[in-house]
Each structure stands twice: as C-alpha cells, then as structure tokens.
Design an enzyme around this catalytic site. Structure first.
Site, PDB file in Angstrom:
ATOM      1  N   ASP A 113       0.600  -1.111   0.257  1.00 40.39           N
ATOM      2  CA  ASP A 113      -0.009  -0.580   0.093  1.00 40.39           C
ATOM      3  C   ASP A 113       0.783   1.235  -0.089  1.00 40.39           C
ATOM      4  O   ASP A 113       0.785   2.068   0.918  1.00 40.39           O
ATOM      5  CB  ASP A 113      -0.625   0.154   0.951  1.00 40.39           C
ATOM      6  CG  ASP A 113      -1.691  -1.157   1.409  1.00 40.39           C
ATOM      7  OD1 ASP A 113      -2.340  -1.984   0.226  1.00 40.39           O
ATOM      8  OD2 ASP A 113      -2.475  -1.216   2.418  1.00 40.39           O
TER       9      ASP A 113
ATOM     10  N   LYS B  28      -6.863  -4.682  -3.043  1.00 38.79           N
ATOM     11  CA  LYS B  28      -7.189  -5.510  -1.492  1.00 38.79           C
ATOM     12  C   LYS B  28      -8.300  -4.395  -1.554  1.00 38.79           C
ATOM     13  O   LYS B  28      -8.175  -3.441  -0.991  1.00 38.79           O
ATOM     14  CB  LYS B  28      -6.436  -5.928  -1.096  1.00 38.79           C
ATOM     15  CG  LYS B  28      -5.144  -4.754  -0.536  1.00 38.79           C
ATOM     16  CD  LYS B  28      -4.385  -5.002   0.101  1.00 38.79           C
ATOM     17  CE  LYS B  28      -3.552  -4.026   1.026  1.00 38.79           C
ATOM     18  NZ  LYS B  28      -4.055  -3.530   2.074  1.00 38.79           N
TER      19      LYS B  28
ATOM     20  N   CYS C 165      -2.290  -2.488   7.847  1.00 34.52           N
ATOM     21  CA  CYS C 165      -1.978  -3.027   6.983  1.00 34.52           C
ATOM     22  C   CYS C 165      -0.859  -4.399   7.084  1.00 34.52           C
ATOM     23  O   CYS C 165      -0.726  -5.262   6.933  1.00 34.52           O
ATOM     24  CB  CYS C 165      -2.191  -2.335   5.528  1.00 34.52           C
ATOM     25  SG  CYS C 165      -3.473  -2.353   5.009  1.00 34.52           S
TER      26      CYS C 165
HETATM   27  N1  TIU Z   1      -2.609   0.492   4.442  1.00 34.19           N
HETATM   28  C1  TIU Z   1      -3.409   0.532   5.667  1.00 34.19           C
HETATM   29  O1  TIU Z   1      -2.576   0.334   6.449  1.00 34.19           O
HETATM   30  N2  TIU Z   1      -4.346   1.178   5.858  1.00 34.19           N
HETATM   31  C2  TIU Z   1      -4.441   2.178   6.919  1.00 34.19           C
HETATM   32  O2  TIU Z   1      -5.729   2.689   6.408  1.00 34.19           O
HETATM   33  N3  TIU Z   1      -3.891   1.675   7.276  1.00 34.19           N
HETATM   34  C3  TIU Z   1      -4.344   3.659   8.120  1.00 34.19           C
HETATM   35  O3  TIU Z   1      -2.941   3.139   9.447  1.00 34.19           O
HETATM   36  N4  TIU Z   1      -5.263   3.929   8.558  1.00 34.19           N
END
Ligand code: TIU
Length: 232
Positions: free
Chosen positions: A32, A137, A170
């Site tokens: 991500d 995802k 994540c």
């Molecule tokens: N990729 C991921 O960690 N998504 C989130 O929403 N993370 C947060 O820490 N908000």
C-alpha cells in the site's frame, strides 16, 4: 530465477533469531505505498494523520526494491482500494470514524481509495515494473478477497520480505494472515511505517516477541548485506 543462485540460502541477522530464505522461493511484498496514504490530501491525511511519518520508508524501500529485482525475487505490490460503485466496501468501513473525507469522496488526487484514480496508485518512487504483481485489496490484509495466496503458490513462494504501510494496520494484518497460511515473514523495520511512532515500535516488538510469534524483524541494511553476494 535461474542458475545456481536459485539454491543459495540467504541468512539475515534478525529478531528474535537469524532469518534464512531461498531467493527462488521468496517474494518482496510492498504494501500500500499509495499516494492516498503518503501524499498530503489523500485518505491518510483525511483521517487526521501526519503523512510525513510514512515518507521515511521511501528511500530504504527503493534500495530494497532494487536489490530484490537484481536478485530475481518475486516482487508483489498491493493497493488498498475499492470499485467505483463501492460495492466491495463494507458499509462499516465506509462509516468508520469521523474523517474530513470518506472513501469515495473527491480528494486532491481523485476519489479517495478508488481503483483507477491517481491517488489510489503507487507513488512514482516505487512504481512497479513489468512482470511484478500488483494486487488490489479491499481490506487491510493482502490475503483477504484477493488472488495473492494462489499467485504465491504458483511460484512456490514460502518466504515473504514485508515492507510498506502502515505498520500496525495493513502490515500487521497481512503478516498475521500470511503466518496463518504457513508463510515465513521477515518485516523490514525501516521499510515499514506508521502515522504513530509508538505504534510502529510496539508493532514491530509484537511480531518478534515470544520467539517470533508471527514473524521476524530486521533492518534493511542487514538484508542488503546478506543479499549482496546473490546479486549478479
Ligand atoms: N494500508 C493501510 O495500513 N491502511 C490504513 O488505513 N492504514 C491506517 O493506518 N489508517
């Protein structure tokens, strides 16, 4: 990968103990690293976060990505996000909290966390190259409702070098999912980041505690040193 290097074991000093992997059965997982999480104006900032906290991961991750490519590792990028009609976004996720902007709202980089939008894509510094896997995802974990497990299985991947954001969301969810599926995960401490420094350090401790209850933790410099002899 081909040739004798494929059988070479790489040993990385790690916590709680040395992590050993075979390049031929290892994937680098980049979680991500999207504009919506790392750039001002995206989803991360809309949740009230300071996005600069995540940007320190970019430089070390570029070095790890280059080394992984040179060593012929499978490289997998993930992106959190949803279909334009939000049909894959649980209402509970959409409603959560009191953000300035919600998933699907127009943001500085297009609709927030919507597939196909500029903000949903990976930052330029870490853009995927041909042959690398890009997994979209809908959840926090990279295994939930994705083809990831099958694609790794097709490539006989059993070890994952885990990087990306955020450490306690994540990255943690994905490492726990991977561990339950039998993968051995090495999390690279300086290549994962959180909006909350405290959660980051505790999150890493949680992975390596209890004899490595669901993984190993190392610094990327130690991985690069261990991998260097495998680089043609
Ligand atoms: N990729 C991921 O960690 N998504 C989130 O929403 N993370 C947060 O820490 N908000």
């Amino acid at each position: 990968m081909n040739g004798p290097e494929a059988e070479r074991s790489v040993r990385v000093p790690a916590r709680p103990a040395t992590y050993t992997f075979e390049p031929a059965t290892t994937a680098l997982l980049v979680i991500d690293m999207q504009r919506d999480f790392l750039e001002p104006g995206g989803f991360g900032e809309s949740l009230g976060n300071d996005v600069t906290q995540l940007r320190r991961t970019i430089a070390p991750l570029r070095r790890v990505l280059a080394a992984a490519r040179a060593a012929g590792l499978t490289v997998v990028h993930t992106r959190e996000g949803h279909l334009p009609d939000l049909s894959d976004c649980p209402p509970a996720k959409l409603r959560r909290g009191a953000p300035r902007q919600r998933i699907g709202d127009p943001g500085r980089f297009g609709r927030i966390l919507i597939r196909g939008e500029y903000g949903h894509d990976i930052i330029d510094e870490l853009a995927p190259v041909g042959g690398e896997l890009v997994i979209d995802k809908p959840g926090k974990g990279a295994f939930y409702a994705t083809e990831l497990d099958g694609l790794l299985g097709e490539r006989s991947v059993t070890s994952l070098l885990v990087t990306g954001v955020t450490t306690e969301v994540c990255v943690h969810t994905t490492v726990r999912e991977a561990n339950d599926r039998g993968y051995e995960c090495l999390v690279l401490a300086d290549c994962v980041g959180s909006y909350f420094p405290r959660f980051h350090s505790i999150g890493l401790e949680m992975i390596a505690a209890q004899g490595g209850i669901f993984g190993w933790v190392a610094d990327s410099a130690d991985l690069l040193a261990a991998l260097a002899p495998a680089t043609p």
